[in-house]
Design a protein around this motif. Structure first.
Motif, mmCIF file in Angstrom:
data_model
loop_
_atom_site.group_PDB
_atom_site.id
_atom_site.type_symbol
_atom_site.label_atom_id
_atom_site.label_comp_id
_atom_site.label_asym_id
_atom_site.label_seq_id
_atom_site.Cartn_x
_atom_site.Cartn_y
_atom_site.Cartn_z
ATOM 1 N N GLU A 9 -2.529 8.692 3.059
ATOM 2 C CA GLU A 9 -1.943 7.443 2.569
ATOM 3 C C GLU A 9 -3.059 6.445 2.281
ATOM 4 O O GLU A 9 -4.013 6.317 3.056
ATOM 5 C CB GLU A 9 -0.985 6.874 3.621
ATOM 6 C CG GLU A 9 -0.322 5.573 3.199
ATOM 7 C CD GLU A 9 0.556 4.999 4.292
ATOM 8 O OE1 GLU A 9 0.834 3.784 4.257
ATOM 9 O OE2 GLU A 9 0.955 5.779 5.188
ATOM 10 N N VAL A 10 -2.930 5.740 1.165
ATOM 11 C CA VAL A 10 -3.933 4.748 0.793
ATOM 12 C C VAL A 10 -3.753 3.518 1.675
ATOM 13 O O VAL A 10 -2.662 2.965 1.776
ATOM 14 C CB VAL A 10 -3.813 4.365 -0.702
ATOM 15 C CG1 VAL A 10 -4.832 3.283 -1.055
ATOM 16 C CG2 VAL A 10 -4.016 5.590 -1.578
ATOM 17 N N GLY A 11 -4.849 3.117 2.324
ATOM 18 C CA GLY A 11 -4.811 1.906 3.142
ATOM 19 C C GLY A 11 -5.349 0.721 2.363
ATOM 20 O O GLY A 11 -4.876 0.397 1.275
ATOM 21 N N ARG A 12 -6.368 0.085 2.902
ATOM 22 C CA ARG A 12 -6.969 -1.071 2.242
ATOM 23 C C ARG A 12 -7.608 -0.664 0.922
ATOM 24 O O ARG A 12 -8.301 0.338 0.833
ATOM 25 C CB ARG A 12 -8.031 -1.670 3.163
ATOM 26 C CG ARG A 12 -8.842 -2.798 2.555
ATOM 27 C CD ARG A 12 -10.012 -3.139 3.474
ATOM 28 N NE ARG A 12 -10.832 -1.960 3.723
ATOM 29 C CZ ARG A 12 -11.802 -1.550 2.919
ATOM 30 N NH1 ARG A 12 -12.072 -2.223 1.813
ATOM 31 N NH2 ARG A 12 -12.521 -0.477 3.220
ATOM 32 N N VAL A 13 -7.375 -1.446 -0.157
ATOM 33 C CA VAL A 13 -7.955 -1.197 -1.476
ATOM 34 C C VAL A 13 -8.710 -2.443 -1.908
ATOM 35 O O VAL A 13 -8.179 -3.552 -1.853
ATOM 36 C CB VAL A 13 -6.869 -0.852 -2.525
ATOM 37 C CG1 VAL A 13 -7.523 -0.580 -3.881
ATOM 38 C CG2 VAL A 13 -6.065 0.357 -2.077
ATOM 39 N N SER A 14 -9.978 -2.255 -2.331
ATOM 40 C CA SER A 14 -10.804 -3.380 -2.780
ATOM 41 C C SER A 14 -11.392 -3.044 -4.141
ATOM 42 O O SER A 14 -11.909 -1.935 -4.342
ATOM 43 C CB SER A 14 -11.914 -3.665 -1.767
ATOM 44 O OG SER A 14 -12.796 -4.658 -2.250
ATOM 45 N N PRO A 56 -4.781 3.718 -7.692
ATOM 46 C CA PRO A 56 -4.296 3.783 -6.300
ATOM 47 C C PRO A 56 -3.864 2.409 -5.806
ATOM 48 O O PRO A 56 -4.490 1.398 -6.124
ATOM 49 C CB PRO A 56 -5.515 4.292 -5.530
ATOM 50 C CG PRO A 56 -6.686 3.885 -6.362
ATOM 51 C CD PRO A 56 -6.230 3.955 -7.784
ATOM 52 N N GLU A 57 -2.783 2.383 -5.037
ATOM 53 C CA GLU A 57 -2.278 1.154 -4.439
ATOM 54 C C GLU A 57 -1.996 1.392 -2.973
ATOM 55 O O GLU A 57 -1.763 2.530 -2.543
ATOM 56 C CB GLU A 57 -0.999 0.688 -5.148
ATOM 57 C CG GLU A 57 -1.198 0.331 -6.601
ATOM 58 C CD GLU A 57 0.072 -0.184 -7.245
ATOM 59 O OE1 GLU A 57 1.064 -0.359 -6.504
ATOM 60 O OE2 GLU A 57 0.080 -0.411 -8.463
ATOM 61 N N GLU A 58 -2.018 0.324 -2.199
ATOM 62 C CA GLU A 58 -1.818 0.428 -0.763
ATOM 63 C C GLU A 58 -0.430 0.995 -0.462
ATOM 64 O O GLU A 58 0.568 0.557 -1.034
ATOM 65 C CB GLU A 58 -1.984 -0.951 -0.121
ATOM 66 C CG GLU A 58 -1.943 -0.908 1.389
ATOM 67 C CD GLU A 58 -2.259 -2.257 1.997
ATOM 68 O OE1 GLU A 58 -2.131 -2.385 3.228
ATOM 69 O OE2 GLU A 58 -2.634 -3.171 1.230
ATOM 70 N N GLY A 59 -0.389 1.986 0.437
ATOM 71 C CA GLY A 59 0.866 2.617 0.816
ATOM 72 C C GLY A 59 1.199 3.864 0.024
ATOM 73 O O GLY A 59 2.143 4.571 0.357
ATOM 74 N N LYS A 84 8.321 -0.035 -5.507
ATOM 75 C CA LYS A 84 7.602 -1.135 -4.863
ATOM 76 C C LYS A 84 7.128 -2.154 -5.891
ATOM 77 O O LYS A 84 7.256 -3.367 -5.712
ATOM 78 C CB LYS A 84 6.420 -0.570 -4.071
ATOM 79 C CG LYS A 84 5.582 -1.638 -3.385
ATOM 80 C CD LYS A 84 4.412 -1.008 -2.647
ATOM 81 C CE LYS A 84 3.528 -2.092 -2.032
ATOM 82 N NZ LYS A 84 2.357 -1.497 -1.331
ATOM 83 N N ARG A 85 6.590 -1.644 -6.990
ATOM 84 C CA ARG A 85 6.106 -2.540 -8.046
ATOM 85 C C ARG A 85 7.272 -3.293 -8.691
ATOM 86 O O ARG A 85 7.167 -4.479 -9.012
ATOM 87 C CB ARG A 85 5.354 -1.709 -9.081
ATOM 88 C CG ARG A 85 4.605 -2.521 -10.115
ATOM 89 C CD ARG A 85 3.818 -1.591 -11.007
ATOM 90 N NE ARG A 85 2.774 -0.894 -10.284
ATOM 91 C CZ ARG A 85 2.099 0.143 -10.763
ATOM 92 N NH1 ARG A 85 2.392 0.621 -11.962
ATOM 93 N NH2 ARG A 85 1.150 0.706 -10.052
ATOM 94 N N LYS A 86 8.395 -2.622 -8.858
ATOM 95 C CA LYS A 86 9.565 -3.264 -9.456
ATOM 96 C C LYS A 86 10.071 -4.385 -8.561
ATOM 97 O O LYS A 86 10.423 -5.479 -9.037
ATOM 98 C CB LYS A 86 10.651 -2.211 -9.685
ATOM 99 C CG LYS A 86 11.860 -2.749 -10.463
ATOM 100 C CD LYS A 86 12.963 -1.705 -10.499
ATOM 101 C CE LYS A 86 12.519 -0.426 -11.200
ATOM 102 N NZ LYS A 86 13.629 0.549 -11.290
#
Length: 494
Positions: free
Chosen positions: A39-44, A78-81, A120-122
């Motif tokens: 799972e993707v966590g923090r994204v910078s 990629p996005e968090e979660g 999620k984006r919606k």
């Protein structure tokens, strides 16, 4: 005493850099190519264009980095979660003593991950109010210029142009874009923004309506129209926008933020313009109805005008009364002028009688007396008094300044005299006045011991009234000239 560790033996010593390099080579050699699911966590995303993120599960976290060149080729950011599968190689970062994965490719772990990210984006965009009906613009009824954002080589643009020619030919501007793949989202967003930046009435006319179109496909093929950048560009468009992406059953994020959704690209062309022949028929019928209505209205108003004209009096009768009143006023005007002149002559005579020489003389005398009183007030006495007071204040300030200067000089002088008296009191000269003397060698060194005096080549004795020199080994006394000398050291007075 230092303690020496005898247990070290022949164990080699590594520097920190050598040990970090050895660990780096071992990890890169063992894990040169790996695939990780997590799972993707923090994204910078810093300005450099690289992507830094964390991959985690319920028990561990691995840091990851994707360089700018690889990040630009991603089809899905990629996005968090998001649950993803990342492909790359493990390496270490000696600067922070940690290991990380350098990612070459990262993709969602199945269709479920894509749909979860889409939902999620919606929800995020809905919370911002981008789907609100009050934000949607009305479509122009008959646009002059239509902008189309699509691929120039597909069947979609041909269907749109063909349907526009059939219904109502309009000017069409085509902005070619990629409709799938990693370049789809940024190109579509730039196309929408580019159409909005065109100047109305310029060399390249600004469209009155935009159509974003693409044929059907899988979720992955249509994913570019689910990107946040495309949705925000469509929501920010000042030009009304129709989305026509996929077939009727396909739904993308741009459909929710657009001003109108069309089930197919062909339907978008039908929504954009009406049917020309139907308009011509309706216009002809409207023109006929308007001609008949205007004729009937003119006939009715003409008859009404004729009826009203019969009830109006003749023009000659309207002027009889004003003409008679004018004649009466003309006859009364000469007598009124004579009476007015006589009345004004009487008033003038009464006013002239009051203007006697004695009255003028009294007025002049009164003005002269008033002028004299004012002249008495304009004397030099107040000015002189002010000068006297100013001179006295200046003298007082001068005295205070002189006294302050004297005090500033007297105080340092008194301190200097006191220091001189203290110096005289502490000087060894006072000791010499009480009968003591200072013994020096011929070289001027102060002697405090007998042994030093025996070893000296000559002696010089300082008294209060002068110096006495004993020269050479014969011990013949010589009188030295009285000269000032340095104070003796402790123990040299006798």
């Amino acid at each position: 005493m230092d303690l020496i560790d005898d247990d070290a033996g022949n164990t080699p010593e590594f520097s920190v850099s050598e040990l970090s390099g050895a660990v780096k080579r071992m990890i890169e050699g063992e894990f040169g190519h790996v695939r990780i699911r997590g799972e993707v966590g923090r994204v910078s995303r810093p300005r450099s264009g690289h992507i830094y993120l964390d991959l985690k599960d319920d028990r561990a976290v691995i840091s990851g980095v994707m360089w700018k060149g690889k990040a630009a080729q991603l089809r899905t950011q990629p996005e968090e979660g998001m649950e993803v599968v990342a492909t790359g190689r493990l390496t270490t970062y000696p600067g922070q003593s940690k290991y990380q994965i350098v990612i070459d490719d990262i993709r969602p772990a199945g269709l479920g991950a894509l749909m979860a990210m889409l939902e999620k984006r919606k929800e995020q965009l809905r919370a911002e109010g981008l789907f609100a009906p009050e934000r949607k613009q009305e479509l122009p009824w008959l646009p002059e210029v239509i902008g189309v954002v699509t691929s120039p080589s597909g069947a979609v643009i041909r269907d749109i142009l063909h349907r526009l020619r059939e219904r109502f030919p309009r000017k069409v501007l085509i902005w070619p874009v990629a409709v799938q793949g990693a370049a789809c989202a940024p190109e579509v967003a730039r196309a929408i923004e580019g159409f909005n930046r065109l100047t109305p009435g310029g060399a390249l006319p600004r469209p009155d309506l935009l159509i974003v179109a693409r044929g059907g496909g899988s979720v992955e093929d249509l994913w570019g129209f689910n990107e946040e950048a495309v949705a925000r560009a469509a929501a920010a468009s000042q030009i009304p926008l129709i989305s026509a992406v996929g077939h009727e059953t396909d739904t993308t994020l741009i459909d929710f933020v657009s001003d109108k959704r069309a089930p197919t690209p062909t339907a978008a062309a039908e929504i954009a313009v009406p049917v020309r022949m139907e308009l011509l028929s309706w216009t002809g019928e409207a023109q006929s109805r308007m001609t008949r209505a205007m004729g009937q209205r003119i006939e009715t108003r003409g008859q009404r005008l004729r009826d009203l004209a019969r009830s109006l009096p003749r023009a000659e009768t309207l002027l009889d009364g004003p003409r008679q009143r004018l004649d009466l006023q003309s006859e009364r005007l000469p007598q009124a002028l004579i009476r007015g002149v006589q009345t004004r002559r009487v008033a003038l005579s009464e006013g002239a009688g009051a203007l006697r020489p004695s009255l003028l003389t009294r007025a002049i005398a009164h003005r002269r007396e008033s002028l004299g009183r004012r002249a008495d007030r304009l004397s030099l006495h107040p000015i002189r008094r002010e000068l006297t007071r100013g001179r006295e204040a200046l003298d007082a300030l001068t005295r205070r300044l002189a006294e302050a200067g004297t005090r500033r000089v007297d105080t340092p002088r008194q301190r200097l005299e006191g220091a001189g008296r203290l110096l005289e009191t502490l000087s060894y000269k006072g000791t010499l006045d009480r009968g003591y003397a200072v013994v020096r060698s011929g070289e001027g060194q102060v002697l405090t011991r007998k042994v030093q005096a025996e070893a000296a080549s000559g002696l010089e004795i300082e008294f209060a009234d002068g110096h006495f020199r004993l020269g050479g080994s014969a011990g013949t006394p010589t009188r030295a000239k009285k000269t000032p000398s340095k104070p003796p050291e402790q123990g040299s007075l006798f």
